[in-house]
Motif scaffolding. Structure first.
Motif, PDB file in Angstrom:
ATOM      1  N   ILE A 130       0.833  -1.202   0.000  1.00  0.00           N
ATOM      2  CA  ILE A 130       0.000   0.000   0.000  1.00  0.00           C
ATOM      3  C   ILE A 130       0.866   1.250   0.000  1.00  0.00           C
ATOM      4  O   ILE A 130       2.045   1.206   0.370  1.00  0.00           O
ATOM      5  CB  ILE A 130      -0.954   0.029   1.219  1.00  0.00           C
ATOM      6  N   GLN A 131       0.277   2.365  -0.417  1.00  0.00           N
ATOM      7  CA  GLN A 131       0.947   3.657  -0.386  1.00  0.00           C
ATOM      8  C   GLN A 131       0.264   4.618   0.593  1.00  0.00           C
ATOM      9  O   GLN A 131       0.887   5.538   1.099  1.00  0.00           O
ATOM     10  CB  GLN A 131       0.965   4.301  -1.784  1.00  0.00           C
ATOM     11  N   ASP A 132      -1.025   4.407   0.839  1.00  0.00           N
ATOM     12  CA  ASP A 132      -1.809   5.314   1.675  1.00  0.00           C
ATOM     13  C   ASP A 132      -1.669   4.959   3.157  1.00  0.00           C
ATOM     14  O   ASP A 132      -1.237   3.863   3.512  1.00  0.00           O
ATOM     15  CB  ASP A 132      -3.287   5.257   1.281  1.00  0.00           C
ATOM     16  N   ASP A 133      -2.087   5.889   4.001  1.00  0.00           N
ATOM     17  CA  ASP A 133      -2.086   5.674   5.444  1.00  0.00           C
ATOM     18  C   ASP A 133      -3.145   4.619   5.787  1.00  0.00           C
ATOM     19  O   ASP A 133      -4.334   4.816   5.520  1.00  0.00           O
ATOM     20  CB  ASP A 133      -2.390   6.992   6.150  1.00  0.00           C
ATOM     21  N   PRO A 134      -2.759   3.504   6.402  1.00  0.00           N
ATOM     22  CA  PRO A 134      -3.714   2.441   6.699  1.00  0.00           C
ATOM     23  C   PRO A 134      -4.459   2.612   8.017  1.00  0.00           C
ATOM     24  O   PRO A 134      -5.351   1.826   8.320  1.00  0.00           O
ATOM     25  CB  PRO A 134      -2.824   1.200   6.760  1.00  0.00           C
ATOM     26  N   ASP A 135      -4.107   3.623   8.801  1.00  0.00           N
ATOM     27  CA  ASP A 135      -4.698   3.760  10.132  1.00  0.00           C
ATOM     28  C   ASP A 135      -6.230   3.844  10.114  1.00  0.00           C
ATOM     29  O   ASP A 135      -6.880   3.171  10.920  1.00  0.00           O
ATOM     30  CB  ASP A 135      -4.089   4.939  10.876  1.00  0.00           C
ATOM     31  N   PRO A 136      -6.862   4.633   9.229  1.00  0.00           N
ATOM     32  CA  PRO A 136      -8.337   4.644   9.208  1.00  0.00           C
ATOM     33  C   PRO A 136      -8.934   3.265   8.887  1.00  0.00           C
ATOM     34  O   PRO A 136      -9.931   2.861   9.492  1.00  0.00           O
ATOM     35  CB  PRO A 136      -8.690   5.656   8.113  1.00  0.00           C
ATOM     36  N   PHE A 137      -8.304   2.531   7.982  1.00  0.00           N
ATOM     37  CA  PHE A 137      -8.772   1.190   7.617  1.00  0.00           C
ATOM     38  C   PHE A 137      -8.659   0.252   8.815  1.00  0.00           C
ATOM     39  O   PHE A 137      -9.598  -0.484   9.151  1.00  0.00           O
ATOM     40  CB  PHE A 137      -7.952   0.660   6.433  1.00  0.00           C
ATOM     41  N   ILE A 138      -7.516   0.286   9.496  1.00  0.00           N
ATOM     42  CA  ILE A 138      -7.272  -0.582  10.643  1.00  0.00           C
ATOM     43  C   ILE A 138      -8.228  -0.240  11.792  1.00  0.00           C
ATOM     44  O   ILE A 138      -8.792  -1.135  12.426  1.00  0.00           O
ATOM     45  CB  ILE A 138      -5.802  -0.502  11.088  1.00  0.00           C
ATOM     46  N   GLN A 139      -8.427   1.043  12.053  1.00  0.00           N
ATOM     47  CA  GLN A 139      -9.324   1.454  13.137  1.00  0.00           C
ATOM     48  C   GLN A 139     -10.774   1.048  12.842  1.00  0.00           C
ATOM     49  O   GLN A 139     -11.502   0.621  13.748  1.00  0.00           O
ATOM     50  CB  GLN A 139      -9.227   2.967  13.383  1.00  0.00           C
ATOM     51  N   THR A 140     -11.178   1.162  11.588  1.00  0.00           N
ATOM     52  CA  THR A 140     -12.527   0.726  11.209  1.00  0.00           C
ATOM     53  C   THR A 140     -12.683  -0.771  11.403  1.00  0.00           C
ATOM     54  O   THR A 140     -13.698  -1.243  11.920  1.00  0.00           O
ATOM     55  CB  THR A 140     -12.827   1.111   9.743  1.00  0.00           C
ATOM     56  N   PHE A 141     -11.660  -1.531  11.013  1.00  0.00           N
ATOM     57  CA  PHE A 141     -11.687  -2.980  11.216  1.00  0.00           C
ATOM     58  C   PHE A 141     -11.842  -3.311  12.699  1.00  0.00           C
ATOM     59  O   PHE A 141     -12.681  -4.129  13.082  1.00  0.00           O
ATOM     60  CB  PHE A 141     -10.417  -3.632  10.660  1.00  0.00           C
ATOM     61  N   LYS A 142     -11.041  -2.665  13.545  1.00  0.00           N
ATOM     62  CA  LYS A 142     -11.084  -2.950  14.978  1.00  0.00           C
ATOM     63  C   LYS A 142     -12.441  -2.600  15.586  1.00  0.00           C
ATOM     64  O   LYS A 142     -12.955  -3.334  16.431  1.00  0.00           O
ATOM     65  CB  LYS A 142      -9.950  -2.222  15.692  1.00  0.00           C
ATOM     66  N   SER A 143     -13.021  -1.497  15.151  1.00  0.00           N
ATOM     67  CA  SER A 143     -14.340  -1.130  15.693  1.00  0.00           C
ATOM     68  C   SER A 143     -15.412  -2.125  15.234  1.00  0.00           C
ATOM     69  O   SER A 143     -16.325  -2.452  16.002  1.00  0.00           O
ATOM     70  CB  SER A 143     -14.718   0.297  15.316  1.00  0.00           C
ATOM     71  N   LEU A 144     -15.309  -2.635  14.012  1.00  0.00           N
ATOM     72  CA  LEU A 144     -16.265  -3.652  13.546  1.00  0.00           C
ATOM     73  C   LEU A 144     -16.093  -4.956  14.312  1.00  0.00           C
ATOM     74  O   LEU A 144     -17.082  -5.624  14.642  1.00  0.00           O
ATOM     75  CB  LEU A 144     -16.079  -3.908  12.049  1.00  0.00           C
ATOM     76  N   LYS A 145     -14.862  -5.341  14.605  1.00  0.00           N
ATOM     77  CA  LYS A 145     -14.614  -6.579  15.356  1.00  0.00           C
ATOM     78  C   LYS A 145     -15.208  -6.475  16.754  1.00  0.00           C
ATOM     79  O   LYS A 145     -15.803  -7.428  17.243  1.00  0.00           O
ATOM     80  CB  LYS A 145     -13.111  -6.866  15.442  1.00  0.00           C
ATOM     81  N   ILE A 146     -15.071  -5.323  17.398  1.00  0.00           N
ATOM     82  CA  ILE A 146     -15.617  -5.140  18.743  1.00  0.00           C
ATOM     83  C   ILE A 146     -17.133  -5.224  18.714  1.00  0.00           C
ATOM     84  O   ILE A 146     -17.750  -5.852  19.567  1.00  0.00           O
ATOM     85  CB  ILE A 146     -15.138  -3.802  19.331  1.00  0.00           C
ATOM     86  N   ARG A 147     -17.749  -4.622  17.704  1.00  0.00           N
ATOM     87  CA  ARG A 147     -19.215  -4.670  17.567  1.00  0.00           C
ATOM     88  C   ARG A 147     -19.732  -6.082  17.345  1.00  0.00           C
ATOM     89  O   ARG A 147     -20.835  -6.420  17.750  1.00  0.00           O
ATOM     90  CB  ARG A 147     -19.673  -3.802  16.401  1.00  0.00           C
ATOM     91  N   ASN A 148     -18.950  -6.897  16.635  1.00  0.00           N
ATOM     92  CA  ASN A 148     -19.395  -8.256  16.280  1.00  0.00           C
ATOM     93  C   ASN A 148     -19.015  -9.319  17.306  1.00  0.00           C
ATOM     94  O   ASN A 148     -19.223 -10.502  17.062  1.00  0.00           O
ATOM     95  CB  ASN A 148     -18.857  -8.642  14.902  1.00  0.00           C
ATOM     96  N   LEU A 149     -18.443  -8.932  18.426  1.00  0.00           N
ATOM     97  CA  LEU A 149     -18.073  -9.925  19.446  1.00  0.00           C
ATOM     98  C   LEU A 149     -19.270 -10.493  20.149  1.00  0.00           C
ATOM     99  O   LEU A 149     -20.284 -10.079  20.347  1.00  0.00           O
ATOM    100  CB  LEU A 149     -17.098  -9.331  20.461  1.00  0.00           C
TER     101      LEU A 149
END
Length: 96
Positions: free
Chosen positions: A77-96
């Motif tokens: 990747i070339q772009d900053d992945p932090d927004p993608f990673i944070q969105t993933f983590k928030s979805l994982k917490i919601r789906n627990l």
């Protein structure tokens, strides 16, 4: 949140008639939504993705790693992945 994405790059190597090697850079999207993560070649259900991590390079860009029940998949990747990673983590917490 409907869908979040990040662009990743694949390098395709071709050899022409005169045995000259060419490298073609192809761009695809890694898309994240409530159901999972989808790339051009793979699709993972959210519950099968254990973690998303990132390794930065000093010259810019980096590698995004998807840690799944099928192994670790890497995406350049070339772009900053932090927004993608944070969105993933928030979805994982919601789906627990």
């Amino acid at each position: 949140m409907s869908e979040h994405s990040i662009v990743y790059i694949e390098i395709e190597r071709q050899i022409d008639f005169y045995f000259q090697q060419k490298q073609i850079e192809l761009q695809y999207e890694l898309r994240l939504n409530m159901e999972g993560i989808k790339s051009a070649r793979h699709q993972f259900e959210l519950q099968h993705v254990h973690d998303v991590s990132h390794k930065r390079f000093s010259f810019g860009g980096g590698i995004l790693y998807l840690h799944t029940n099928q192994g670790v998949f890497s995406y350049k990747i070339q772009d900053d992945p932090d927004p993608f990673i944070q969105t993933f983590k928030s979805l994982k917490i919601r789906n627990l």
